[in-house]
Write a protein that holds these residues in place. Structure first.
Motif, PDB file in Angstrom:
ATOM      1  N   TYR A  53       5.724   8.678 -11.878  1.00 10.29           N
ATOM      2  CA  TYR A  53       5.067   8.901 -10.600  1.00 10.29           C
ATOM      3  C   TYR A  53       5.906   8.328  -9.459  1.00 10.29           C
ATOM      4  O   TYR A  53       6.484   7.254  -9.595  1.00 10.29           O
ATOM      5  N   GLY A  54       5.937   9.053  -8.366  1.00 11.15           N
ATOM      6  CA  GLY A  54       6.650   8.600  -7.176  1.00 11.15           C
ATOM      7  C   GLY A  54       5.675   8.093  -6.139  1.00 11.15           C
ATOM      8  O   GLY A  54       4.669   8.749  -5.839  1.00 11.15           O
ATOM      9  N   LEU A  55       5.958   6.923  -5.601  1.00 10.61           N
ATOM     10  CA  LEU A  55       5.112   6.302  -4.591  1.00 10.61           C
ATOM     11  C   LEU A  55       5.873   6.197  -3.278  1.00 10.61           C
ATOM     12  O   LEU A  55       7.038   5.783  -3.267  1.00 10.61           O
ATOM     13  N   LYS A  56       5.224   6.549  -2.197  1.00 14.75           N
ATOM     14  CA  LYS A  56       5.797   6.374  -0.862  1.00 14.75           C
ATOM     15  C   LYS A  56       5.004   5.269  -0.182  1.00 14.75           C
ATOM     16  O   LYS A  56       3.785   5.366  -0.031  1.00 14.75           O
ATOM     17  N   PHE A  57       5.722   4.217   0.212  1.00 16.92           N
ATOM     18  CA  PHE A  57       5.058   3.092   0.849  1.00 16.92           C
ATOM     19  C   PHE A  57       4.579   3.478   2.233  1.00 16.92           C
ATOM     20  O   PHE A  57       5.226   4.255   2.931  1.00 16.92           O
ATOM     21  N   ASP A  58       3.435   2.921   2.626  1.00 15.45           N
ATOM     22  CA  ASP A  58       2.921   3.124   3.976  1.00 15.45           C
ATOM     23  C   ASP A  58       3.692   2.190   4.902  1.00 15.45           C
ATOM     24  O   ASP A  58       3.334   1.042   5.083  1.00 15.45           O
ATOM     25  N   GLY A  59       4.797   2.672   5.426  1.00 12.56           N
ATOM     26  CA  GLY A  59       5.666   1.866   6.279  1.00 12.56           C
ATOM     27  C   GLY A  59       6.840   1.311   5.508  1.00 12.56           C
ATOM     28  O   GLY A  59       6.903   1.378   4.282  1.00 12.56           O
ATOM     29  N   ARG A  60       7.788   0.765   6.255  1.00 11.74           N
ATOM     30  CA  ARG A  60       8.972   0.151   5.658  1.00 11.74           C
ATOM     31  C   ARG A  60       8.699  -1.331   5.469  1.00 11.74           C
ATOM     32  O   ARG A  60       8.081  -1.954   6.322  1.00 11.74           O
ATOM     33  N   HIS A  61       9.180  -1.891   4.388  1.00  9.25           N
ATOM     34  CA  HIS A  61       8.915  -3.288   4.069  1.00  9.25           C
ATOM     35  C   HIS A  61      10.230  -4.065   4.037  1.00  9.25           C
ATOM     36  O   HIS A  61      10.866  -4.189   2.990  1.00  9.25           O
ATOM     37  N   ALA A  62      10.600  -4.588   5.186  1.00  5.02           N
ATOM     38  CA  ALA A  62      11.878  -5.278   5.343  1.00  5.02           C
ATOM     39  C   ALA A  62      11.957  -6.534   4.475  1.00  5.02           C
ATOM     40  O   ALA A  62      12.997  -6.815   3.873  1.00  5.02           O
ATOM     41  N   GLU A  63      10.862  -7.284   4.394  1.00  4.79           N
ATOM     42  CA  GLU A  63      10.872  -8.517   3.593  1.00  4.79           C
ATOM     43  C   GLU A  63      11.077  -8.186   2.110  1.00  4.79           C
ATOM     44  O   GLU A  63      11.839  -8.861   1.414  1.00  4.79           O
ATOM     45  N   LEU A  64      10.443  -7.134   1.639  1.00  2.55           N
ATOM     46  CA  LEU A  64      10.632  -6.686   0.261  1.00  2.55           C
ATOM     47  C   LEU A  64      12.079  -6.247   0.046  1.00  2.55           C
ATOM     48  O   LEU A  64      12.698  -6.606  -0.951  1.00  2.55           O
ATOM     49  N   ALA A  65      12.626  -5.484   0.985  1.00  2.00           N
ATOM     50  CA  ALA A  65      14.009  -5.020   0.876  1.00  2.00           C
ATOM     51  C   ALA A  65      14.980  -6.193   0.800  1.00  2.00           C
ATOM     52  O   ALA A  65      15.906  -6.190  -0.019  1.00  2.00           O
ATOM     53  N   GLU A  66      14.776  -7.187   1.630  1.00  2.00           N
ATOM     54  CA  GLU A  66      15.632  -8.382   1.613  1.00  2.00           C
ATOM     55  C   GLU A  66      15.537  -9.105   0.277  1.00  2.00           C
ATOM     56  O   GLU A  66      16.542  -9.522  -0.283  1.00  2.00           O
ATOM     57  N   HIS A  67      14.326  -9.239  -0.225  1.00  2.00           N
ATOM     58  CA  HIS A  67      14.143  -9.950  -1.492  1.00  2.00           C
ATOM     59  C   HIS A  67      14.743  -9.159  -2.654  1.00  2.00           C
ATOM     60  O   HIS A  67      15.325  -9.746  -3.571  1.00  2.00           O
ATOM     61  N   LEU A  68      14.615  -7.840  -2.617  1.00  2.05           N
ATOM     62  CA  LEU A  68      15.244  -7.008  -3.644  1.00  2.05           C
ATOM     63  C   LEU A  68      16.753  -7.209  -3.649  1.00  2.05           C
ATOM     64  O   LEU A  68      17.373  -7.363  -4.695  1.00  2.05           O
ATOM     65  N   LEU A  69      17.339  -7.203  -2.465  1.00  6.57           N
ATOM     66  CA  LEU A  69      18.789  -7.353  -2.341  1.00  6.57           C
ATOM     67  C   LEU A  69      19.254  -8.725  -2.808  1.00  6.57           C
ATOM     68  O   LEU A  69      20.207  -8.840  -3.575  1.00  6.57           O
ATOM     69  N   VAL A 114       0.859  -1.185   0.000  1.00  2.32           N
ATOM     70  CA  VAL A 114       0.000   0.000   0.000  1.00  2.32           C
ATOM     71  C   VAL A 114       0.894   1.233   0.000  1.00  2.32           C
ATOM     72  O   VAL A 114       1.892   1.295   0.727  1.00  2.32           O
ATOM     73  N   ALA A 115       0.542   2.218  -0.827  1.00  4.53           N
ATOM     74  CA  ALA A 115       1.376   3.402  -0.984  1.00  4.53           C
ATOM     75  C   ALA A 115       0.519   4.637  -1.255  1.00  4.53           C
ATOM     76  O   ALA A 115      -0.673   4.535  -1.536  1.00  4.53           O
ATOM     77  N   THR A 116       1.188   5.781  -1.195  1.00  3.04           N
ATOM     78  CA  THR A 116       0.575   7.060  -1.540  1.00  3.04           C
ATOM     79  C   THR A 116       1.368   7.675  -2.678  1.00  3.04           C
ATOM     80  O   THR A 116       2.604   7.637  -2.661  1.00  3.04           O
ATOM     81  N   VAL A 117       0.683   8.246  -3.657  1.00  2.01           N
ATOM     82  CA  VAL A 117       1.351   8.933  -4.761  1.00  2.01           C
ATOM     83  C   VAL A 117       1.837  10.280  -4.216  1.00  2.01           C
ATOM     84  O   VAL A 117       1.037  11.098  -3.769  1.00  2.01           O
ATOM     85  N   VAL A 118       3.146  10.483  -4.229  1.00  2.00           N
ATOM     86  CA  VAL A 118       3.715  11.715  -3.670  1.00  2.00           C
ATOM     87  C   VAL A 118       4.344  12.613  -4.726  1.00  2.00           C
ATOM     88  O   VAL A 118       4.674  13.763  -4.452  1.00  2.00           O
TER      89      VAL A 118
END
Length: 125
Positions: free
Chosen positions: A100-116, A87-91
């Motif tokens: 378009y830039g999206l700011k996530f509602d909160g930090r997503h550690a699992e997503l960050a780990e998977h990206l890395l 879930v995000a907000t268009v900023v």
């Protein structure tokens, strides 16, 4: 030696401008992405091109217009089948470039780990 040699200047690391990007952004061309606009009257789901992403936000390119301050869900699918719904907000809106830039509602550690862990080409922005 020049009077205004850049190497001899004192560098001031303290600035009045806060760092707007607090997380590493990854450029990924291997992820599939879609956005769902949260709206009671006209909910929409459409595909977007992911420009870059971090654990806190993303930049996307879309033929469909997004409005600033809109609530959206960003759906991501990795090549290994892993899926994320964020879930995000268009900023930020640049309608001319369709970016378009999206700011996530909160930090997503699992997503960050998977990206890395799934990053193969190291292109940071």
């Amino acid at each position: 030696m020049h009077d205004h040699d850049d190497w001899d200047r004192e560098i001031n690391l303290d600035t009045d401008q806060p760092n707007q990007r607090m997380a590493v952004r990854y450029r990924r061309t291997d992820l599939r992405a879609a956005i769902k606009v949260h709206s009671l009257l006209f909910p929409r789901l459409f595909h977007v091109v992911l420009y870059d992403i971090s654990s806190r936000g993303a930049a996307v390119i879309s033929n469909d217009k997004l409005n600033r301050k809109s609530k959206v869900s960003l759906y991501l699918m990795f090549p290994d089948g892993q899926r994320f719904d964020v879930v995000a907000t268009v900023v930020h809106c640049d309608h001319k470039k369709q970016r378009y830039g999206l700011k996530f509602d909160g930090r997503h550690a699992e997503l960050a780990e998977h990206l890395l862990h799934t990053q193969t080409d190291l292109h940071f922005s």
